[in-house]
Design an enzyme around this catalytic site. Sequence first.
Site, PDB file in Angstrom:
ATOM      1  N   GLY A  56       0.828  -0.591   4.646  1.00 19.45           N
ATOM      2  CA  GLY A  56       0.747  -2.050   4.476  1.00 19.45           C
ATOM      3  C   GLY A  56      -0.468  -2.313   3.589  1.00 19.45           C
ATOM      4  O   GLY A  56      -1.551  -1.744   3.837  1.00 19.45           O
ATOM      5  N   ASP A 248       2.744  -6.144  -2.218  1.00 19.81           N
ATOM      6  CA  ASP A 248       1.784  -5.058  -2.471  1.00 19.81           C
ATOM      7  C   ASP A 248       0.956  -5.332  -3.709  1.00 19.81           C
ATOM      8  O   ASP A 248      -0.190  -4.905  -3.803  1.00 19.81           O
ATOM      9  CB  ASP A 248       2.516  -3.727  -2.586  1.00 19.81           C
ATOM     10  CG  ASP A 248       2.996  -3.291  -1.209  1.00 19.81           C
ATOM     11  OD1 ASP A 248       4.095  -3.710  -0.803  1.00 19.81           O
ATOM     12  OD2 ASP A 248       2.229  -2.583  -0.529  1.00 19.81           O
TER      13      ASP A 248
HETATM   14  O1  MRU Z   1       5.073   1.610   2.139  1.00 14.46           O
HETATM   15  P1  MRU Z   1       4.457   0.563   3.016  1.00 14.46           P
HETATM   16  O2  MRU Z   1       4.959   0.596   4.417  1.00 14.46           O
HETATM   17  O3  MRU Z   1       2.947   0.597   2.931  1.00 14.46           O
HETATM   18  O4  MRU Z   1       4.940  -0.802   2.366  1.00 14.46           O
HETATM   19  C1  MRU Z   1       4.451  -1.999   2.914  1.00 14.46           C
HETATM   20  C2  MRU Z   1       5.027  -3.216   2.305  1.00 14.46           C
HETATM   21  O5  MRU Z   1       5.782  -3.170   1.363  1.00 14.46           O
HETATM   22  C3  MRU Z   1       4.561  -4.533   2.856  1.00 14.46           C
HETATM   23  O6  MRU Z   1       5.566  -5.491   2.738  1.00 14.46           O
HETATM   24  C4  MRU Z   1       3.337  -5.007   2.063  1.00 14.46           C
HETATM   25  O7  MRU Z   1       2.373  -3.997   1.984  1.00 14.46           O
HETATM   26  C5  MRU Z   1       2.719  -6.227   2.659  1.00 14.46           C
HETATM   27  S1  MRU Z   1       1.924  -5.884   4.193  1.00 14.46           S
HETATM   28  C6  MRU Z   1       1.166  -7.304   4.700  1.00 14.46           C
END
Ligand code: MRU
Length: 357
Positions: A56, A248
Amino acid sequence: MNNFVPTVPAALRWHGGADGHLEILDQTLLPGRTEHVHCRDVPTVVEAIKMLRVRGAPAIGIAGGYGLVLAVAEAKQQGLSPAPALTHIRKRAHELATARPTAVNLQWAVDRLLKLVDTASDVKTIDLLATSLLNEARCIHEEDRELCAAIGRFGAEILPEGDILTHCNTGSLATGGDGTALGVIVAAWRQGRRFRVYADETRPLLQGARLTAWELVQRQIPVTVLVDGAAAHLLRTGRIGCCIVGADRIAANGDTANKIGTYGLAVAARAHGVPFFVAAPSSSFDLSLAAGTAIPIEERAAAEVLRPLGVQAAPKGAEAFNPAFDVTPAELITAIITERGIIQDVGRKTVAAVLTS
Ligand code: MRU
């Protein structure tokens, strides 16, 4: 009506002072097991970020900040004199910042701490460096909690009636607070709004099924998990009042990188006239990039697709395409909810107006 919403365990926490350590809730084991990784050096933090033990965008930024505190401790343990100590810390900063490429929060947090490293030039200040880095890392962590609360307040005001469809995990596990998109959902529930949350399972690593559903069950908010391929069909039923997702990295024009599958969801939402919201703190914006085409997209191991959860699902010899993120063009986004306010009519001017206000 009881509007109390129970809390869920934090994604990460620092123990002790500048010579302390970082504890990470190992999200790869959820929902089955609740175990923690105790990070006492930078390689352990980098491994945890790469393997998605912590994940996240905001949460990996916070982990990166605490990670750099551990780099100073490493330099002290190795008895390095000031110049090699600073070289070591900068090398570790690079390892942390590049552990995952898409979420800009990681580079942003490490850069924030590096500014303090740049001012440390002699033995005395290097000794104090660990303390000032820890203070800054704690600040980023605490700020993120407040940013989530503000995003929740703004978002709850514009959330339409009806059930809500979300993708990936954007809650406490992904941030320092209640979450971004999930923070809006929690804030609306606290205000007495009632709805069901539909959580895309989020292939291939199942952040929606494993993590979002885990958070919502504990928070006693009704949740239904669906396979990603069922989302368009669900949107056609008319049951969904809005989609809300996190981010992200958001480019200057509002194009938004988020978990793979977000773009397809936005296309389907537009086709069915369902509002599509992005919720993200200002630390997720990268105004140095004019458009989403410049956002680096992480490609992950083929095994995540071919052997999900360790089970061989495709024949040996098949190859995999496994981008971890995709980019949703600004024109498909109804509004971006930030801690500074809501960006409507998303584009370069409206992004700049809210972010620089
Ligand atoms: O690969 P991840 O689990 O780190 O991806 C996370 C996401 O895509 C979330 O939607 C994003 O980081 C926002 S978290 C508040």
